[in-house]
Design a protein around this motif. Sequence first.
Motif, PDB file in Angstrom:
ATOM      1  N   PRO A 359       0.941  -2.040  -0.246  1.00  0.00           N
ATOM      2  CA  PRO A 359       0.543   0.048   0.628  1.00  0.00           C
ATOM      3  C   PRO A 359       0.923   1.420  -0.360  1.00  0.00           C
ATOM      4  O   PRO A 359       2.128   1.176   0.892  1.00  0.00           O
ATOM      5  N   ILE A 360       0.344   2.148  -0.903  1.00  0.00           N
ATOM      6  CA  ILE A 360       1.069   4.114  -0.401  1.00  0.00           C
ATOM      7  C   ILE A 360       0.445   4.626  -0.481  1.00  0.00           C
ATOM      8  O   ILE A 360      -1.108   4.694  -0.197  1.00  0.00           O
ATOM      9  N   PHE A 361       0.951   5.518   0.311  1.00  0.00           N
ATOM     10  CA  PHE A 361       0.223   6.559   0.940  1.00  0.00           C
ATOM     11  C   PHE A 361       0.286   7.965   0.508  1.00  0.00           C
ATOM     12  O   PHE A 361       1.517   8.132   1.459  1.00  0.00           O
ATOM     13  N   HIS A 362      -0.043   8.241   0.042  1.00  0.00           N
ATOM     14  CA  HIS A 362       0.056   9.822  -0.275  1.00  0.00           C
ATOM     15  C   HIS A 362       0.204  10.977   0.812  1.00  0.00           C
ATOM     16  O   HIS A 362      -1.168  10.951   1.060  1.00  0.00           O
ATOM     17  N   ALA A 363       0.751  11.976   0.145  1.00  0.00           N
ATOM     18  CA  ALA A 363       0.396  13.007   1.317  1.00  0.00           C
ATOM     19  C   ALA A 363       0.539  14.676   0.205  1.00  0.00           C
ATOM     20  O   ALA A 363       0.956  14.333  -0.880  1.00  0.00           O
ATOM     21  N   VAL A 364      -0.728  15.346   0.631  1.00  0.00           N
ATOM     22  CA  VAL A 364      -0.496  16.957   0.166  1.00  0.00           C
ATOM     23  C   VAL A 364      -0.275  18.573   1.152  1.00  0.00           C
ATOM     24  O   VAL A 364      -0.816  17.955   1.810  1.00  0.00           O
ATOM     25  N   TRP A 415      13.212   7.543   1.281  1.00  0.00           N
ATOM     26  CA  TRP A 415      12.693   6.583   0.742  1.00  0.00           C
ATOM     27  C   TRP A 415      10.955   7.091   1.438  1.00  0.00           C
ATOM     28  O   TRP A 415      11.283   7.252   2.881  1.00  0.00           O
ATOM     29  N   MET A 416      10.243   6.315   0.825  1.00  0.00           N
ATOM     30  CA  MET A 416       8.746   6.315   1.253  1.00  0.00           C
ATOM     31  C   MET A 416       8.256   7.873   2.373  1.00  0.00           C
ATOM     32  O   MET A 416       8.294   8.401   2.657  1.00  0.00           O
ATOM     33  N   PRO A 417       9.043   9.179   0.598  1.00  0.00           N
ATOM     34  CA  PRO A 417       7.654  10.521   1.772  1.00  0.00           C
ATOM     35  C   PRO A 417       6.562  10.108   1.669  1.00  0.00           C
ATOM     36  O   PRO A 417       5.906  10.173   1.312  1.00  0.00           O
ATOM     37  N   LEU A 418       5.998  10.161   3.186  1.00  0.00           N
ATOM     38  CA  LEU A 418       4.667  10.069   4.103  1.00  0.00           C
ATOM     39  C   LEU A 418       4.155  11.887   4.320  1.00  0.00           C
ATOM     40  O   LEU A 418       2.759  11.487   4.173  1.00  0.00           O
ATOM     41  N   GLN A 419       5.042  12.590   4.487  1.00  0.00           N
ATOM     42  CA  GLN A 419       3.979  13.949   4.808  1.00  0.00           C
ATOM     43  C   GLN A 419       5.076  15.017   3.724  1.00  0.00           C
ATOM     44  O   GLN A 419       6.242  14.735   3.662  1.00  0.00           O
ATOM     45  N   ILE A 420       4.337  16.078   3.845  1.00  0.00           N
ATOM     46  CA  ILE A 420       4.613  17.460   2.665  1.00  0.00           C
ATOM     47  C   ILE A 420       4.514  17.865   3.246  1.00  0.00           C
ATOM     48  O   ILE A 420       3.283  18.132   3.382  1.00  0.00           O
TER      49      ILE A 420
END
Length: 461
Positions: A359-364, A415-420
Amino acid sequence: MVALAGEVNGQAAPEFIPSFQAEQQFLVSGMHPFGLAAGDIRGVQDNIPDGFPEVAVCGSAWDIVSSYDRRLPGEDGGWIDIYRNLGVTSGNWNGLSLFQTIIPAIDIGTDTAPREVVFADLTQADVLDLVISTAAPEPNSFAETWGVLVYRWNGSRYVFHSANLYTGSNPTVLPARGLVVADFDNDGLNDVALAVDISENYNTYGPPARNRVAVFKNTIVGNESGYLQLAAELGVNLPDAEPTGDLVVADFNRLTLGQPLIDIVTANIESDAVSLLHTTGSYNFNVNNQNSACSDWVFTDMATSKFTSGSSNWDIAGVGYGGDCNLYILHGSKTGTFSHNCATDVYPLYSGGCGVRSPIFHAVSSGNLNGGTKTDLAVAIPGDPGGVTWLLGKGNGTFQFDANISSYSTGIAGWMPLQILCADLDQDGFDDIITSNHEVNNPNNDPFTISVLLNAMNITP
Protein backbone atom coordinates in the motif's frame (compact mmCIF):
# COMPACT_ATOMS: atom_id res chain seq x y z
CA MET A 1 15.38 30.91 -14.81
CA VAL A 2 11.93 29.35 -15.31
CA ALA A 3 10.22 27.44 -18.06
CA LEU A 4 6.85 28.32 -19.48
CA ALA A 5 4.40 25.54 -20.13
CA GLY A 6 2.95 25.20 -23.57
CA GLU A 7 -0.49 23.63 -23.65
CA VAL A 8 -2.20 21.40 -21.13
CA ASN A 9 -5.53 19.80 -22.02
CA GLY A 10 -5.81 22.04 -25.06
CA GLN A 11 -5.73 25.28 -23.09
CA ALA A 12 -3.05 27.94 -22.80
CA ALA A 13 -1.04 27.44 -19.64
CA PRO A 14 0.75 30.67 -18.70
CA GLU A 15 1.84 29.53 -15.26
CA PHE A 16 5.56 29.51 -14.58
CA ILE A 17 6.93 26.04 -13.78
CA PRO A 18 9.26 26.23 -10.78
CA SER A 19 12.54 24.41 -10.47
CA PHE A 20 14.25 23.30 -7.29
CA GLN A 21 17.81 23.03 -6.10
CA ALA A 22 19.38 19.66 -5.36
CA GLU A 23 17.78 17.81 -2.47
CA GLN A 24 19.24 18.47 0.98
CA GLN A 25 18.78 15.79 3.62
CA PHE A 26 18.84 16.36 7.38
CA LEU A 27 19.20 13.52 9.88
CA VAL A 28 16.49 12.89 12.48
CA SER A 29 17.03 11.47 15.95
CA GLY A 30 14.74 8.47 15.74
CA MET A 31 13.09 6.06 13.36
CA HIS A 32 10.22 6.43 10.87
CA PRO A 33 9.63 10.22 10.74
CA PHE A 34 6.09 11.23 9.87
CA GLY A 35 4.53 14.53 11.04
CA LEU A 36 5.94 17.87 9.83
CA ALA A 37 5.42 21.50 10.85
CA ALA A 38 7.02 24.87 10.19
CA GLY A 39 6.82 28.11 12.15
CA ASP A 40 8.98 31.04 13.24
CA ILE A 41 9.79 30.46 16.91
CA ARG A 42 10.33 33.53 19.02
CA GLY A 43 13.52 33.26 21.02
CA VAL A 44 15.55 31.05 18.73
CA GLN A 45 17.51 34.09 17.62
CA ASP A 46 17.76 37.16 19.89
CA ASN A 47 14.29 36.39 21.34
CA ILE A 48 12.68 37.98 18.27
CA PRO A 49 11.04 36.19 15.34
CA ASP A 50 13.45 36.57 12.44
CA GLY A 51 11.02 35.59 9.67
CA PHE A 52 12.76 32.30 8.90
CA PRO A 53 10.50 29.38 9.92
CA GLU A 54 11.85 26.60 12.07
CA VAL A 55 10.91 22.98 11.30
CA ALA A 56 9.58 20.24 13.57
CA VAL A 57 9.31 16.56 12.71
CA CYS A 58 8.04 13.67 14.81
CA GLY A 59 8.02 9.89 14.57
CA SER A 60 8.43 6.63 16.42
CA ALA A 61 9.71 3.10 16.07
CA TRP A 62 6.35 2.10 14.56
CA ASP A 63 6.59 1.63 10.77
CA ILE A 64 3.20 2.70 9.40
CA VAL A 65 3.76 1.15 5.96
CA SER A 66 4.86 -2.33 6.99
CA SER A 67 2.98 -2.31 10.33
CA TYR A 68 6.03 -3.28 12.33
CA ASP A 69 7.18 -2.14 15.78
CA ARG A 70 10.97 -1.76 15.85
CA ARG A 71 11.26 -0.87 19.54
CA LEU A 72 13.74 -2.87 21.53
CA PRO A 73 12.63 -4.14 24.99
CA GLY A 74 12.51 -1.22 27.40
CA GLU A 75 13.07 1.33 24.63
CA ASP A 76 10.99 4.50 24.24
CA GLY A 77 10.23 4.75 20.54
CA GLY A 78 8.60 8.18 20.24
CA TRP A 79 10.45 11.44 19.53
CA ILE A 80 10.10 15.02 18.22
CA ASP A 81 12.97 16.98 16.64
CA ILE A 82 13.03 20.78 16.33
CA TYR A 83 15.41 22.37 13.81
CA ARG A 84 16.57 25.97 13.89
CA ASN A 85 16.43 27.73 10.53
CA LEU A 86 19.87 29.28 10.06
CA GLY A 87 18.60 31.91 7.64
CA VAL A 88 20.34 33.40 4.61
CA THR A 89 23.84 34.80 4.13
CA SER A 90 24.80 36.56 0.89
CA GLY A 91 21.74 35.10 -0.82
CA ASN A 92 22.48 31.51 0.20
CA TRP A 93 20.31 29.55 2.60
CA ASN A 94 22.34 28.18 5.52
CA GLY A 95 20.12 25.15 6.17
CA LEU A 96 18.65 23.62 9.33
CA SER A 97 20.36 22.81 12.61
CA LEU A 98 18.87 20.36 15.10
CA PHE A 99 18.72 22.12 18.47
CA GLN A 100 16.24 20.05 20.54
CA THR A 101 14.91 16.51 20.70
CA ILE A 102 11.88 15.74 22.86
CA ILE A 103 11.18 12.23 24.20
CA PRO A 104 7.55 12.36 25.39
CA ALA A 105 7.91 9.24 27.54
CA ILE A 106 10.19 11.21 29.88
CA ASP A 107 7.45 13.80 30.47
CA ILE A 108 4.33 11.60 30.64
CA GLY A 109 5.80 8.45 32.18
CA THR A 110 4.75 6.07 29.43
CA ASP A 111 5.79 5.44 25.87
CA THR A 112 3.68 6.85 23.08
CA ALA A 113 4.17 7.34 19.35
CA PRO A 114 4.01 10.96 18.10
CA ARG A 115 2.23 11.07 14.75
CA GLU A 116 1.58 14.69 13.76
CA VAL A 117 2.83 18.05 15.00
CA VAL A 118 1.63 21.66 14.65
CA PHE A 119 3.11 25.02 15.65
CA ALA A 120 0.31 27.12 17.17
CA ASP A 121 -0.29 29.57 20.02
CA LEU A 122 -2.32 27.74 22.67
CA THR A 123 -0.92 29.45 25.77
CA GLN A 124 -1.52 33.10 24.73
CA ALA A 125 2.15 33.93 25.25
CA ASP A 126 2.52 35.52 21.79
CA VAL A 127 4.78 32.64 20.82
CA LEU A 128 4.26 29.38 18.99
CA ASP A 129 3.63 26.32 21.13
CA LEU A 130 4.19 22.77 19.94
CA VAL A 131 1.08 20.57 19.67
CA ILE A 132 1.59 16.85 19.11
CA SER A 133 -0.89 14.05 18.46
CA THR A 134 0.23 10.71 19.83
CA ALA A 135 -0.88 7.15 19.27
CA ALA A 136 -0.18 3.79 20.83
CA PRO A 137 3.32 2.65 19.80
CA GLU A 138 1.78 -0.65 18.71
CA PRO A 139 -1.68 -0.03 17.20
CA ASN A 140 -2.89 -3.59 17.79
CA SER A 141 -2.91 -3.12 21.55
CA PHE A 142 -5.32 -1.26 23.83
CA ALA A 143 -2.70 -1.13 26.58
CA GLU A 144 -0.80 1.91 25.33
CA THR A 145 -1.36 5.64 25.74
CA TRP A 146 -2.61 8.06 23.08
CA GLY A 147 -3.84 11.63 23.03
CA VAL A 148 -2.47 15.17 22.58
CA LEU A 149 0.55 16.89 24.13
CA VAL A 150 1.34 20.61 24.43
CA TYR A 151 4.88 21.99 24.83
CA ARG A 152 5.49 25.71 25.37
CA TRP A 153 8.50 27.83 24.41
CA ASN A 154 10.45 29.22 27.41
CA GLY A 155 12.76 31.48 25.42
CA SER A 156 15.42 28.90 24.65
CA ARG A 157 13.71 25.51 24.32
CA TYR A 158 10.38 23.71 24.47
CA VAL A 159 9.22 22.44 27.86
CA PHE A 160 6.31 20.16 28.71
CA HIS A 161 3.11 22.09 29.45
CA SER A 162 0.11 19.76 29.41
CA ALA A 163 -1.28 16.46 28.17
CA ASN A 164 -4.69 14.98 27.56
CA LEU A 165 -4.08 11.25 27.40
CA TYR A 166 -6.16 8.09 27.24
CA THR A 167 -5.47 4.39 27.44
CA GLY A 168 -7.43 1.90 25.38
CA SER A 169 -10.59 2.60 23.41
CA ASN A 170 -12.37 5.15 25.61
CA PRO A 171 -13.40 7.65 24.32
CA THR A 172 -11.89 6.78 20.94
CA VAL A 173 -8.99 4.86 19.44
CA LEU A 174 -5.58 5.97 18.20
CA PRO A 175 -5.97 9.51 16.80
CA ALA A 176 -2.84 9.61 14.69
CA ARG A 177 -3.90 11.41 11.52
CA GLY A 178 -5.50 14.75 11.01
CA LEU A 179 -4.23 16.91 13.83
CA VAL A 180 -5.72 20.40 13.38
CA VAL A 181 -5.74 23.53 15.53
CA ALA A 182 -8.51 26.16 15.33
CA ASP A 183 -10.75 28.27 17.56
CA PHE A 184 -13.95 26.23 17.37
CA ASP A 185 -15.97 28.27 19.89
CA ASN A 186 -14.71 31.79 19.08
CA ASP A 187 -13.41 32.44 22.59
CA GLY A 188 -10.01 33.62 21.34
CA LEU A 189 -8.24 30.38 22.31
CA ASN A 190 -7.06 27.80 19.80
CA ASP A 191 -8.57 24.34 20.26
CA VAL A 192 -7.51 20.95 18.88
CA ALA A 193 -9.18 18.17 16.87
CA LEU A 194 -7.88 14.66 16.12
CA ALA A 195 -8.96 11.70 13.98
CA VAL A 196 -8.28 7.97 14.31
CA ASP A 197 -5.13 6.19 13.16
CA ILE A 198 -4.73 5.21 9.52
CA SER A 199 -3.29 1.83 10.55
CA GLU A 200 -6.01 1.00 13.07
CA ASN A 201 -7.00 -2.66 12.86
CA TYR A 202 -10.65 -3.32 12.02
CA ASN A 203 -10.63 -6.95 13.12
CA THR A 204 -9.16 -6.10 16.50
CA TYR A 205 -11.19 -3.03 17.35
CA GLY A 206 -14.46 -3.54 15.48
CA PRO A 207 -16.74 -0.93 13.92
CA PRO A 208 -17.49 1.29 16.96
CA ALA A 209 -13.92 2.55 17.21
CA ARG A 210 -13.28 3.40 13.60
CA ASN A 211 -15.22 6.52 12.73
CA ARG A 212 -14.46 9.09 15.40
CA VAL A 213 -13.20 12.65 15.61
CA ALA A 214 -12.24 14.03 19.03
CA VAL A 215 -12.40 17.79 19.69
CA PHE A 216 -10.52 19.25 22.66
CA LYS A 217 -11.36 22.63 24.22
CA ASN A 218 -8.49 24.89 25.24
CA THR A 219 -9.10 25.86 28.88
CA ILE A 220 -7.47 28.17 31.39
CA VAL A 221 -6.02 26.77 34.62
CA GLY A 222 -4.95 29.50 37.02
CA ASN A 223 -3.72 32.22 34.71
CA GLU A 224 -2.52 29.93 31.91
CA SER A 225 -4.29 28.47 28.91
CA GLY A 226 -3.13 25.48 26.89
CA TYR A 227 -4.85 22.84 28.99
CA LEU A 228 -7.06 20.67 26.80
CA GLN A 229 -10.34 19.02 27.79
CA LEU A 230 -12.36 16.66 25.62
CA ALA A 231 -15.35 18.71 24.46
CA ALA A 232 -16.87 16.53 21.74
CA GLU A 233 -16.51 13.02 20.40
CA LEU A 234 -18.06 12.97 16.96
CA GLY A 235 -19.22 9.83 15.22
CA VAL A 236 -19.16 10.15 11.45
CA ASN A 237 -21.58 7.19 11.11
CA LEU A 238 -20.66 5.98 7.67
CA PRO A 239 -21.86 2.57 6.43
CA ASP A 240 -19.73 -0.26 7.84
CA ALA A 241 -18.05 2.33 10.10
CA GLU A 242 -15.25 3.24 7.71
CA PRO A 243 -12.39 4.88 9.61
CA THR A 244 -11.86 8.62 9.57
CA GLY A 245 -8.57 9.86 8.17
CA ASP A 246 -7.09 13.29 7.62
CA LEU A 247 -8.79 16.50 8.83
CA VAL A 248 -8.88 20.03 7.41
CA VAL A 249 -10.55 23.08 8.94
CA ALA A 250 -12.06 26.26 7.49
CA ASP A 251 -15.37 28.15 7.38
CA PHE A 252 -16.83 25.75 4.83
CA ASN A 253 -20.46 26.67 5.63
CA ARG A 254 -20.61 30.45 5.45
CA LEU A 255 -24.39 30.77 5.83
CA THR A 256 -24.14 30.80 9.63
CA LEU A 257 -25.26 34.17 10.99
CA GLY A 258 -22.91 36.20 13.16
CA GLN A 259 -19.23 35.57 13.66
CA PRO A 260 -17.72 32.96 11.29
CA LEU A 261 -17.45 29.46 12.75
CA ILE A 262 -14.74 26.97 11.88
CA ASP A 263 -15.94 23.65 10.47
CA ILE A 264 -14.10 20.33 10.13
CA VAL A 265 -13.93 18.08 7.08
CA THR A 266 -12.67 14.53 7.51
CA ALA A 267 -11.64 12.08 4.85
CA ASN A 268 -12.87 8.52 5.24
CA ILE A 269 -10.20 6.02 4.38
CA GLU A 270 -12.38 3.24 2.98
CA SER A 271 -15.27 5.26 1.59
CA ASP A 272 -15.79 7.48 -1.47
CA ALA A 273 -16.94 10.24 0.85
CA VAL A 274 -15.92 13.16 2.98
CA SER A 275 -17.79 14.28 6.07
CA LEU A 276 -18.48 17.91 6.97
CA LEU A 277 -18.66 18.49 10.71
CA HIS A 278 -20.42 21.85 10.73
CA THR A 279 -19.94 23.92 13.87
CA THR A 280 -23.14 25.34 15.34
CA GLY A 281 -21.53 26.68 18.50
CA SER A 282 -20.57 25.41 21.97
CA TYR A 283 -18.84 22.38 20.44
CA ASN A 284 -22.02 21.15 18.77
CA PHE A 285 -21.43 19.77 15.29
CA ASN A 286 -23.86 18.63 12.60
CA VAL A 287 -22.41 15.76 10.56
CA ASN A 288 -23.08 15.75 6.82
CA ASN A 289 -21.60 12.82 4.86
CA GLN A 290 -21.08 13.59 1.18
CA ASN A 291 -20.38 10.75 -1.23
CA SER A 292 -18.37 11.69 -4.29
CA ALA A 293 -20.13 9.14 -6.53
CA CYS A 294 -16.75 8.74 -8.23
CA SER A 295 -14.93 5.43 -8.11
CA ASP A 296 -11.88 5.29 -5.81
CA TRP A 297 -12.09 8.87 -4.53
CA VAL A 298 -10.68 7.76 -1.17
CA PHE A 299 -8.37 10.20 0.62
CA THR A 300 -5.55 9.62 3.09
CA ASP A 301 -4.40 13.24 3.06
CA MET A 302 -6.02 16.57 2.21
CA ALA A 303 -5.21 20.25 1.81
CA THR A 304 -7.69 23.12 1.79
CA SER A 305 -7.44 26.56 0.23
CA LYS A 306 -9.36 28.86 -2.12
CA PHE A 307 -8.45 27.49 -5.54
CA THR A 308 -10.52 30.08 -7.44
CA SER A 309 -9.18 33.64 -7.35
CA GLY A 310 -11.62 36.09 -5.77
CA SER A 311 -13.81 33.33 -4.34
CA SER A 312 -14.72 33.07 -0.65
CA ASN A 313 -15.33 29.33 -0.91
CA TRP A 314 -12.88 26.85 0.57
CA ASP A 315 -11.94 23.97 -1.74
CA ILE A 316 -10.22 20.67 -0.97
CA ALA A 317 -7.49 18.65 -2.67
CA GLY A 318 -7.23 14.99 -1.70
CA VAL A 319 -4.84 12.15 -2.45
CA GLY A 320 -5.37 8.45 -1.95
CA TYR A 321 -3.75 5.16 -1.08
CA GLY A 322 -3.77 1.52 -2.15
CA GLY A 323 -3.77 1.41 -5.95
CA ASP A 324 -5.03 4.99 -6.16
CA CYS A 325 -2.43 7.30 -7.71
CA ASN A 326 -4.48 10.41 -8.40
CA LEU A 327 -5.14 13.82 -6.94
CA TYR A 328 -8.76 14.97 -6.67
CA ILE A 329 -10.41 18.37 -6.32
CA LEU A 330 -13.61 19.13 -4.43
CA HIS A 331 -15.01 22.60 -5.10
CA GLY A 332 -16.50 24.27 -2.04
CA SER A 333 -19.61 26.41 -1.68
CA LYS A 334 -21.01 28.78 0.89
CA THR A 335 -23.39 26.05 2.08
CA GLY A 336 -20.72 23.52 3.06
CA THR A 337 -21.39 21.21 0.15
CA PHE A 338 -18.83 20.21 -2.47
CA SER A 339 -19.13 19.82 -6.22
CA HIS A 340 -16.84 17.88 -8.53
CA ASN A 341 -16.58 16.31 -11.96
CA CYS A 342 -15.47 12.69 -11.92
CA ALA A 343 -13.65 13.16 -15.23
CA THR A 344 -12.05 16.61 -15.04
CA ASP A 345 -11.37 17.08 -11.32
CA VAL A 346 -8.97 14.15 -11.18
CA TYR A 347 -5.24 14.46 -11.93
CA PRO A 348 -3.26 11.25 -12.56
CA LEU A 349 0.05 11.66 -10.74
CA TYR A 350 2.01 9.09 -12.72
CA SER A 351 2.77 8.53 -16.36
CA GLY A 352 1.85 5.01 -17.41
CA GLY A 353 0.21 3.89 -14.18
CA CYS A 354 1.07 3.79 -10.52
CA GLY A 355 4.33 1.87 -10.53
CA VAL A 356 5.01 2.21 -6.81
CA ARG A 357 4.86 -0.10 -3.85
CA SER A 358 1.45 -0.90 -2.39
CA PRO A 359 0.00 0.00 0.00
CA ILE A 360 1.00 3.58 -0.65
CA PHE A 361 0.12 6.69 1.28
CA HIS A 362 0.33 9.89 -0.72
CA ALA A 363 0.43 13.28 1.00
CA VAL A 364 -0.45 16.77 -0.26
CA SER A 365 0.33 20.32 0.85
CA SER A 366 -0.78 23.69 -0.52
CA GLY A 367 1.52 26.66 -1.03
CA ASN A 368 2.88 29.29 -3.37
CA LEU A 369 5.50 27.64 -5.57
CA ASN A 370 5.77 30.11 -8.45
CA GLY A 371 4.76 33.49 -7.06
CA GLY A 372 1.51 35.39 -7.45
CA THR A 373 -1.70 34.77 -5.54
CA LYS A 374 -2.82 31.40 -6.89
CA THR A 375 -2.63 28.31 -4.72
CA ASP A 376 -0.32 25.53 -5.88
CA LEU A 377 -0.10 21.94 -4.63
CA ALA A 378 2.83 19.65 -3.84
CA VAL A 379 2.38 15.87 -3.57
CA ALA A 380 4.73 13.37 -1.94
CA ILE A 381 5.27 10.33 -4.15
CA PRO A 382 6.06 7.31 -1.94
CA GLY A 383 8.62 4.88 -3.25
CA ASP A 384 12.04 3.33 -2.65
CA PRO A 385 13.30 6.04 -3.24
CA GLY A 386 10.49 8.60 -3.47
CA GLY A 387 9.64 11.76 -5.33
CA VAL A 388 7.71 15.04 -5.33
CA THR A 389 5.19 16.36 -7.86
CA TRP A 390 3.77 19.88 -8.10
CA LEU A 391 0.51 21.12 -9.62
CA LEU A 392 0.23 24.83 -10.42
CA GLY A 393 -2.98 26.67 -9.65
CA LYS A 394 -4.58 28.56 -12.54
CA GLY A 395 -6.94 30.61 -10.38
CA ASN A 396 -10.09 29.04 -11.80
CA GLY A 397 -10.25 25.90 -9.66
CA THR A 398 -8.08 23.87 -12.03
CA PHE A 399 -4.38 23.09 -12.06
CA GLN A 400 -1.67 23.11 -14.70
CA PHE A 401 -0.04 19.69 -14.67
CA ASP A 402 1.00 16.88 -16.96
CA ALA A 403 2.50 13.68 -15.57
CA ASN A 404 4.31 13.15 -18.87
CA ILE A 405 6.33 16.38 -18.50
CA SER A 406 9.37 15.93 -16.27
CA SER A 407 9.50 19.56 -15.14
CA TYR A 408 6.46 18.94 -12.91
CA SER A 409 8.26 16.45 -10.67
CA THR A 410 11.57 15.33 -9.26
CA GLY A 411 12.95 12.26 -7.59
CA ILE A 412 14.44 12.38 -4.10
CA ALA A 413 16.85 10.05 -2.33
CA GLY A 414 14.54 9.76 0.70
CA TRP A 415 12.54 6.55 0.94
CA MET A 416 8.75 6.53 1.33
CA PRO A 417 8.02 10.24 1.92
CA LEU A 418 4.67 10.04 3.71
CA GLN A 419 4.24 13.71 4.69
CA ILE A 420 4.97 16.90 2.76
CA LEU A 421 4.99 20.56 3.69
CA CYS A 422 5.30 23.80 1.74
CA ALA A 423 7.10 26.62 3.58
CA ASP A 424 9.30 29.53 2.54
CA LEU A 425 12.46 28.54 4.40
CA ASP A 426 14.74 31.16 2.82
CA GLN A 427 12.13 33.95 2.63
CA ASP A 428 12.56 34.61 -1.09
CA GLY A 429 8.81 34.75 -1.74
CA PHE A 430 8.55 31.19 -3.10
CA ASP A 431 7.65 28.20 -0.97
CA ASP A 432 10.14 25.39 -0.58
CA ILE A 433 9.20 21.73 -0.06
CA ILE A 434 9.94 19.49 2.92
CA THR A 435 9.25 15.75 3.12
CA SER A 436 9.51 13.29 6.00
CA ASN A 437 11.05 10.07 4.69
CA HIS A 438 9.42 7.26 6.62
CA GLU A 439 11.66 4.38 5.59
CA VAL A 440 15.27 3.53 4.73
CA ASN A 441 16.92 0.59 3.00
CA ASN A 442 18.21 -0.95 6.25
CA PRO A 443 16.38 0.32 9.38
CA ASN A 444 19.02 -1.16 11.67
CA ASN A 445 21.92 0.74 10.08
CA ASP A 446 20.77 3.53 7.76
CA PRO A 447 19.89 6.94 9.25
CA PHE A 448 16.37 8.32 8.82
CA THR A 449 15.98 11.78 7.27
CA ILE A 450 13.82 14.64 6.18
CA SER A 451 14.42 16.20 2.75
CA VAL A 452 14.34 19.86 1.68
CA LEU A 453 13.86 21.02 -1.91
CA LEU A 454 14.80 24.69 -2.00
CA ASN A 455 12.82 26.61 -4.60
CA ALA A 456 15.06 27.98 -7.36
CA MET A 457 12.35 30.17 -8.91
CA ASN A 458 13.75 33.38 -10.36
CA ILE A 459 11.43 35.57 -12.38
CA THR A 460 13.28 38.30 -14.26
CA PRO A 461 11.08 41.27 -15.28
